[in-house]
Design a protein around this motif. Structure first.
Motif, PDB file in Angstrom:
ATOM      1  N   TYR A 203     -75.971 -26.726  27.876  1.00 32.77           N
ATOM      2  CA  TYR A 203     -76.126 -25.596  28.789  1.00 32.77           C
ATOM      3  C   TYR A 203     -75.536 -24.335  28.162  1.00 32.77           C
ATOM      4  O   TYR A 203     -74.611 -24.376  27.344  1.00 32.77           O
ATOM      5  CB  TYR A 203     -75.506 -25.883  30.160  1.00 32.77           C
ATOM      6  CG  TYR A 203     -73.989 -25.964  30.193  1.00 32.77           C
ATOM      7  CD1 TYR A 203     -73.193 -24.824  30.076  1.00 32.77           C
ATOM      8  CD2 TYR A 203     -73.347 -27.177  30.388  1.00 32.77           C
ATOM      9  CE1 TYR A 203     -71.818 -24.896  30.126  1.00 32.77           C
ATOM     10  CE2 TYR A 203     -71.971 -27.261  30.446  1.00 32.77           C
ATOM     11  CZ  TYR A 203     -71.210 -26.112  30.312  1.00 32.77           C
ATOM     12  OH  TYR A 203     -69.842 -26.176  30.360  1.00 32.77           O
ATOM     13  N   ARG A 205     -74.205 -20.447  29.405  1.00 26.88           N
ATOM     14  CA  ARG A 205     -73.829 -19.614  30.547  1.00 26.88           C
ATOM     15  C   ARG A 205     -73.671 -18.166  30.086  1.00 26.88           C
ATOM     16  O   ARG A 205     -73.033 -17.899  29.054  1.00 26.88           O
ATOM     17  CB  ARG A 205     -72.518 -20.097  31.169  1.00 26.88           C
ATOM     18  CG  ARG A 205     -72.499 -21.564  31.534  1.00 26.88           C
ATOM     19  CD  ARG A 205     -71.143 -21.991  32.073  1.00 26.88           C
ATOM     20  NE  ARG A 205     -70.901 -21.491  33.412  1.00 26.88           N
ATOM     21  CZ  ARG A 205     -69.739 -21.598  34.056  1.00 26.88           C
ATOM     22  NH1 ARG A 205     -68.693 -22.160  33.439  1.00 26.88           N
ATOM     23  NH2 ARG A 205     -69.592 -21.143  35.274  1.00 26.88           N
ATOM     24  N   GLU A 229     -71.631 -15.245  37.132  1.00 22.93           N
ATOM     25  CA  GLU A 229     -72.501 -15.942  36.193  1.00 22.93           C
ATOM     26  C   GLU A 229     -73.945 -15.554  36.529  1.00 22.93           C
ATOM     27  O   GLU A 229     -74.467 -15.911  37.591  1.00 22.93           O
ATOM     28  CB  GLU A 229     -72.302 -17.454  36.331  1.00 22.93           C
ATOM     29  CG  GLU A 229     -73.066 -18.281  35.322  1.00 22.93           C
ATOM     30  CD  GLU A 229     -72.836 -19.779  35.518  1.00 22.93           C
ATOM     31  OE1 GLU A 229     -73.312 -20.566  34.668  1.00 22.93           O
ATOM     32  OE2 GLU A 229     -72.201 -20.157  36.520  1.00 22.93           O
ATOM     33  N   ARG A 232     -77.626 -19.530  33.867  1.00 21.08           N
ATOM     34  CA  ARG A 232     -77.233 -20.819  33.313  1.00 21.08           C
ATOM     35  C   ARG A 232     -78.523 -21.553  32.961  1.00 21.08           C
ATOM     36  O   ARG A 232     -79.364 -21.815  33.817  1.00 21.08           O
ATOM     37  CB  ARG A 232     -76.419 -21.651  34.286  1.00 21.08           C
ATOM     38  CG  ARG A 232     -75.831 -22.914  33.643  1.00 21.08           C
ATOM     39  CD  ARG A 232     -75.155 -23.809  34.660  1.00 21.08           C
ATOM     40  NE  ARG A 232     -74.077 -23.133  35.366  1.00 21.08           N
ATOM     41  CZ  ARG A 232     -73.360 -23.687  36.331  1.00 21.08           C
ATOM     42  NH1 ARG A 232     -73.617 -24.938  36.709  1.00 21.08           N
ATOM     43  NH2 ARG A 232     -72.413 -23.007  36.942  1.00 21.08           N
ATOM     44  N   HIS A 574     -73.802 -28.568  38.313  1.00 18.44           N
ATOM     45  CA  HIS A 574     -75.040 -27.789  38.215  1.00 18.44           C
ATOM     46  C   HIS A 574     -75.665 -27.562  39.584  1.00 18.44           C
ATOM     47  O   HIS A 574     -76.616 -26.786  39.705  1.00 18.44           O
ATOM     48  CB  HIS A 574     -76.051 -28.498  37.319  1.00 18.44           C
ATOM     49  CG  HIS A 574     -75.761 -28.371  35.853  1.00 18.44           C
ATOM     50  ND1 HIS A 574     -75.275 -27.211  35.288  1.00 18.44           N
ATOM     51  CD2 HIS A 574     -75.912 -29.246  34.827  1.00 18.44           C
ATOM     52  CE1 HIS A 574     -75.127 -27.385  33.989  1.00 18.44           C
ATOM     53  NE2 HIS A 574     -75.506 -28.603  33.685  1.00 18.44           N
ATOM     54  N   THR A 628     -71.094 -18.346  40.807  1.00 14.63           N
ATOM     55  CA  THR A 628     -71.616 -19.248  39.788  1.00 14.63           C
ATOM     56  C   THR A 628     -73.117 -19.435  39.992  1.00 14.63           C
ATOM     57  O   THR A 628     -73.646 -19.274  41.089  1.00 14.63           O
ATOM     58  CB  THR A 628     -70.915 -20.616  39.830  1.00 14.63           C
ATOM     59  OG1 THR A 628     -71.128 -21.217  41.107  1.00 14.63           O
ATOM     60  CG2 THR A 628     -69.431 -20.455  39.567  1.00 14.63           C
ATOM     61  N   TYR A 629     -73.773 -19.812  38.922  1.00 16.88           N
ATOM     62  CA  TYR A 629     -75.226 -19.972  38.910  1.00 16.88           C
ATOM     63  C   TYR A 629     -75.528 -21.456  39.058  1.00 16.88           C
ATOM     64  O   TYR A 629     -75.212 -22.257  38.179  1.00 16.88           O
ATOM     65  CB  TYR A 629     -75.756 -19.430  37.583  1.00 16.88           C
ATOM     66  CG  TYR A 629     -77.251 -19.211  37.509  1.00 16.88           C
ATOM     67  CD1 TYR A 629     -77.818 -17.987  37.847  1.00 16.88           C
ATOM     68  CD2 TYR A 629     -78.099 -20.223  37.074  1.00 16.88           C
ATOM     69  CE1 TYR A 629     -79.170 -17.761  37.745  1.00 16.88           C
ATOM     70  CE2 TYR A 629     -79.463 -20.011  36.974  1.00 16.88           C
ATOM     71  CZ  TYR A 629     -79.993 -18.780  37.308  1.00 16.88           C
ATOM     72  OH  TYR A 629     -81.344 -18.562  37.203  1.00 16.88           O
TER      73      TYR A 629
END
Length: 688
Positions: A203, A205, A229, A232, A574, A628-629
C-alpha cells in the motif's frame, strides 16, 4: 488527523497544501520539499515505527504528478460496482542514486536466501521469528524484507535469522506475513532479502498538510490535526524509471481494488454414494470379490427399524368372526436391526443376516409360533412370515413410520398393511418400490458422504459447517456439527464419512429426501455434496469484514473467524470498521440480514455489491472523519428535480403534416413541456 479541522483550515484562501508519501514496509518518508517546520519554527521530527526512525527524503515527491482533488469513485448504480481510481506517484532521484538502491530488483550488494521452514504470523506480538534459510553468509544485522513485511534482524547464525521486531514501517498494523513450507501447497513468500524486492500489492499512503503563506505548517509533527490522508492505494507492478531516467513512477490503484480479491475455495467435494472401489483403513479391499460399490446399501438409525404389530387368535373361526385377539404384541415403536444403529454399508446378504434381531423378537413374542425372514425373491426383497403351530396371526406393518428401513428396500405403505398367516402355512409381503443404495429421508440427522479421489480431494471434510447436497433447484443446504469415519462390517472405510448433528433445510432450502438407486454407479447431480462456509441471518457488512480479514489464526482481531485460505487476509485497518458496524445497526433487519452459502470462489466486491445495491448503498474508499483513507459504505443519492424553461418561436415549430393537411387556425401551441428523466439505477434515460 482530523478531517473537519483540515477542511476548516484549507478553506482559508491564504493557506496552501504540501504532501508527503509513505510506502508499506519502507523506512522512508518521501517529501515534496524540505522537512516541514511548525508554527514556532521547529523542524518536524522523523516519525518512528517500534522505535525505528523513518528516513526523511526531501524534495523527492513530485505533487504535480498527482490529482489534488478527490474525484470520487465511478459507480455503476445498476450493479453497485465501483471502478477504482488510479494514481501514479513520481519520485525524483537524488544525486546519490538513493531511489535506484531502493527500487533495484537485483541489487549486486544485496543478499537473498530461500526459506527452509514455515514462518507464522506474529499473533503473540513478541516480534520474534526464527527465519530458517539456506544460508546467512554475508548477512548483517539490519532490516529483512519478507514479502511485504519488514523485520529487524538481531542475530544471524548458521542458517537461521532471528528477528527482534516484526511488521516495521507499517502504521496500519497487522500487516505481517506468513509462509508455508509445504511443497504440495503453494505459499509465499519463499525468498527473503536485505533489500525490498516485492512491490506488487504494497500500500501507498499520500498525506496532505496545511501550511501558511510563508510555508510554515499548522501542525508541529507528522499526522497532526491539520493533516489528512488523501490517498491510499496498492502498487500495480514494479516501480519503473521515468523517461528522463531521473525519476521513478509508482502506479497505484485505490484500495477499492482489494475488493476484487477472490474469496472461497474450490472446496472439498464428495458424493452420497461410493463411485470407486472402497478400501478399509488398513488398505485392504473392503468389498468382497465381485461386489461393486453400487451394490452396497447404507443404513443408520434413521433407516434401521421395522414397525409392526402382531395379533393372535386361537382359531380360524374367531379370526374370521373378527373376535378380539387373544394376544397382541405391539412393536409400532420399531424393532431395530441388529448392529445397524451405527452408520453402516451393507450388502443385501449382510443386511439379511442382521435381520436376526427382528426375527428373534417375533419368535420370543409368539413362543416360536411365528417367524419372519428377509429374503430376495424374484428380483425384489420379501418379508416371509411362517406360522407353525395352528394358531392364527395378523401382522400389521407400517413402513411410513420414521426410522423404517422399508423405503430403502422398496417396502412402501402410508398406513397399515395386513398379512394373514394360516397355521403351518407361508405368507409374504413383497417390496413394490425401487431399492436404494443410499436413501436419506428428509428427517435424517446423519448423512453419509464419500470423497471421490477423482475430484482431487486431498483433505478430510471440514470438522463442522455447512454442506450443499444436490445441484440447482433440487439442492438442500444442511449444517452439521461433526464428522466421523464411516464404518463397514470390516472396519473404517477410506474416503467414507458421515456428517453428524445435521440440521436440515437451512438458508431457505427445504428438507429433501435423497435416493441413489441400487446399482447406479454415479448418482448424477442429486448425489453431489459440496462443503463450504455459511452464514444465516447475518449482517452483510459483518460478513464482509469476516471474508476480507480472516487469516484462520484469529490474527486480525474480532472479525478473524473463518478457516484458513477462505479469504485473502486483508488488513482490517483498510476498512472503516466502526462506520460499517454502525451502518449495520441502522439498517432494518430485512435490509441487513443475509443467509449465504459460499461453496466456490467468488469476487468479494461483487458479492457485497449484490447485497447492498437494492438498499441504495455501495462500498468505496474515501477520507473519513478521522482523516484516514478507508473503504466505507456510501449511499446513492436520489435524483434531484430541476426545471428548464425555453422559449420556442415560429421558426422552431413545424406545424406541417407531410401526410395530412388540417387548418391550424384553431390549434395554437403556446407551451411545450419536456420530461427528461434519468434512471440512476439503470444509468440510462427513462423513456417516460
Amino acid at each position: 488527523m482530523n478531517l473537519a479541522s483540515f477542511k476548516a483550515a484549507a478553506s482559508n484562501p491564504d493557506v496552501g497544501l504540501r504532501f508527503y508519501a509513505q510506502i508499506q514496509g519502507l523506512p522512508y518518508v518521501f517529501l515534496d520539499g524540505p522537512t516541514p517546520k511548525g508554527p514556532t519554527g521547529s523542524t518536524w521530527a522523523a516519525p518512528t515505527s517500534q522505535s525505528e526512525a523513518y528516513e526523511l527524503v526531501e524534495y523527492c515527491l513530485d505533487p504535480t504528478s498527482m490529482p489534488i482533488k478527490d474525484a470520487g469513485a465511478e459507480i455503476t448504480r445498476s450493479k453497485a460496482d465501483v471502478s477504482s481510481a488510479t494514481l501514479s506517484l513520481l519520485l525524483r532521484e537524488a544525486r546519490n542514486d538513493q531511489l535506484l538502491y531502493i527500487f533495484a530488483r537485483d541489487l549486486a550488494t544485496g543478499h537473498t536466501s530461500g526459506l527452509t521452514a514455515a514462518v507464522d504470523y506474529d499473533s503473540a506480538g513478541t516480534g520474534i521469528a526464527n527465519i530458517d534459510v539456506l544460508s546467512t553468509t554475508g548477512w548483517a544485522a539490519g532490516y529483512l524484507y519478507f514479502g511485504r513485511e519488514t523485520m529487524k534482524i538481531a542475530v544471524s547464525t548458521g542458517t537461521r535469522l532471528i528477528s527482534s521486531k516484526r511488521d516495521l514501517f507499517n502504521d496500519l498494523g497487522d500487516g505481517d506475513s506468513r509462509a508455508l513450507a509445504n511443497p504440495n501447497r503453494p505459499g509465499a513468500p519463499r525468498i527473503v532479502s536485505d533489500y525490498p524486492r516485492v512491490w506488487h500489492g504494497r500500500y501507498v499512503r499520500v498525506f496532505a498538510y496545511v501550511v501558511g503563506p510563508t510555508g510554515t505548517a499548522y501542525d508541529t509533527a507528522f499526522g497532526g490535526d491539520y493533516c489528512i490522508e488523501v490517498w491510499r492505494g496498492v502498487v500495480d507492478g514494479n516501480p519503473i524509471p521515468a523517461r528522463d531516467r531521473l525519476s521513478w513512477e509508482i502506479r497505484t490503484t485505490s484500495i477499492e481494488k482489494l475488493l476484487t480479491t477472490t474469496v472461497g475455495l474450490e472446496t472439498t467435494r464428495g458424493a452420497l454414494n461410493a463411485r470407486r472401489l472402497l478400501h478399509d483403513a488398513a488398505g485392504a479391499a473392503f468389498l468382497p470379490d465381485g461386489v461393486e460399490p453400487s451394490a452396497m446399501m447404507y443404513f443408520d438409525v434413521f433407516t434401521a427399524y421395522l414397525h409392526f404389530r402382531v395379533s393372535q387368535w386361537a382359531t380360524r373361526a374367531s379370526y374370521e368372526a373378527e373376535d378380539p385377539a387373544t394376544l397382541v404384541w405391539d412393536h409400532t415403536d420399531g424393532v431395530a436391526l441388529s448392529d445397524a444403529l451405527q452408520p453402516r454399508l451393507l450388502t443385501f446378504e449382510q443386511l439379511a443376516a442382521k435381520f436376526v434381531q427382528v426375527r428373534n423378537q417375533v419368535r420370543t413374542d409368539t413362543t416360536d409360533g411365528l417367524s419372519v425372514d428377509l429374503v430376495w425373491f424374484s428380483d425384489a426383497p420379501q418379508l416371509q412370515w411362517i406360522s407353525s403351530d395352528g394358531l392364527f396371526y395378523r401382522v400389521e406393518l407400517d413402513f411410513a413410520a420414521l426410522g423404517s428401513f422399508g423405503p430403502v428396500l422398496g417396502f412402501l405403505g402410508t398406513g397399515l398393511v395386513e398379512i394373514s398367516t394360516v397355521g403351518g402355512g407361508l405368507s409374504y409381503h413383497t417390496a413394490t418400490g425401487p431399492q436404494w443404495s443410499v436413501y436419506i429421508p428428509s428427517h435424517a440427522k446423519v448423512i453419509p458422504i464419500f470423497l471421490d479421489p477423482g475430484e482431487g480431494n486431498l483433505e478430510e471434510p471440514p470438522s463442522s459447517g455447512y454442506a450443499r447436497i444436490g445441484e440447482g433447484e433440487s439442492a438442500e443446504i444442511v449444517s452439521y456439527a461433526a464428522v466421523s469415519a464411516l464404518t463397514g462390517v470390516i472396519g473404517d472405510i477410506t474416503g467414507g464419512y458421515y456428517l453428524e448433528g445435521c440440521e436440515r433445510g437451512r438458508m431457505g432450502t427445504r428438507p429433501l429426501t435423497f435416493g441413489i438407486p441400487l446399482g447406479d454407479a454415479e448418482g448424477g447431480e442429486a448425489a453431489r455434496v459440496t462443503f463450504g462456509v455459511g452464514w444465516e441471518r447475518r449482517s452483510s457488512l459483518e460478513i464482509l469484514l469476516e471474508l476480507a480479514t480472516s487469516t484462520g489464526a484469529g490474527h486480525h482481531g474480532d472479525w478473524d473467524v473463518l478457516p484458513d485460505r477462505i479469504t485473502t487476509p486483508l488488513m482490517p485497518s483498510h476498512f472503516d470498521v466502526a462506520g460499517l458496524v454502525e451502518l449495520s445497526t441502522r439498517l432494518s433487519p430485512l435490509e441487513r440480514s443475509v443467509s449465504w452459502f459460499l461453496g466456490k470462489p467468488e469476487r468479494l466486491g461483487a458479492l457485497v455489491a449484490g447485497w447492498l445495491q437494492p438498499h441504495g448503498r455501495y462500498l468505496h474508499a474515501t477520507t473519513i472523519a478521522d482523516g484516514t483513507y478507508r473503504i466505507t459504505a456510501g449511499e446513492v443519492l436520489p435524483p434531484l428535480e430541476s426545471e428548464v424553461a425555453a422559449t420556442l418561436d415560429a421558426s422552431e415549430v413545424d406545424l406541417r403534416d407531410p401526410d395530412q393537411w388540417r387548418p391550424g387556425s384553431a390549434e395554437v401551441i403556446n407551451a411545450l413541456k419536456v420530461f427528461y428523466r434519468w434512471d440512476f439505477t439503470k444509468s440510462e434515460q427513462d423513456e417516460k
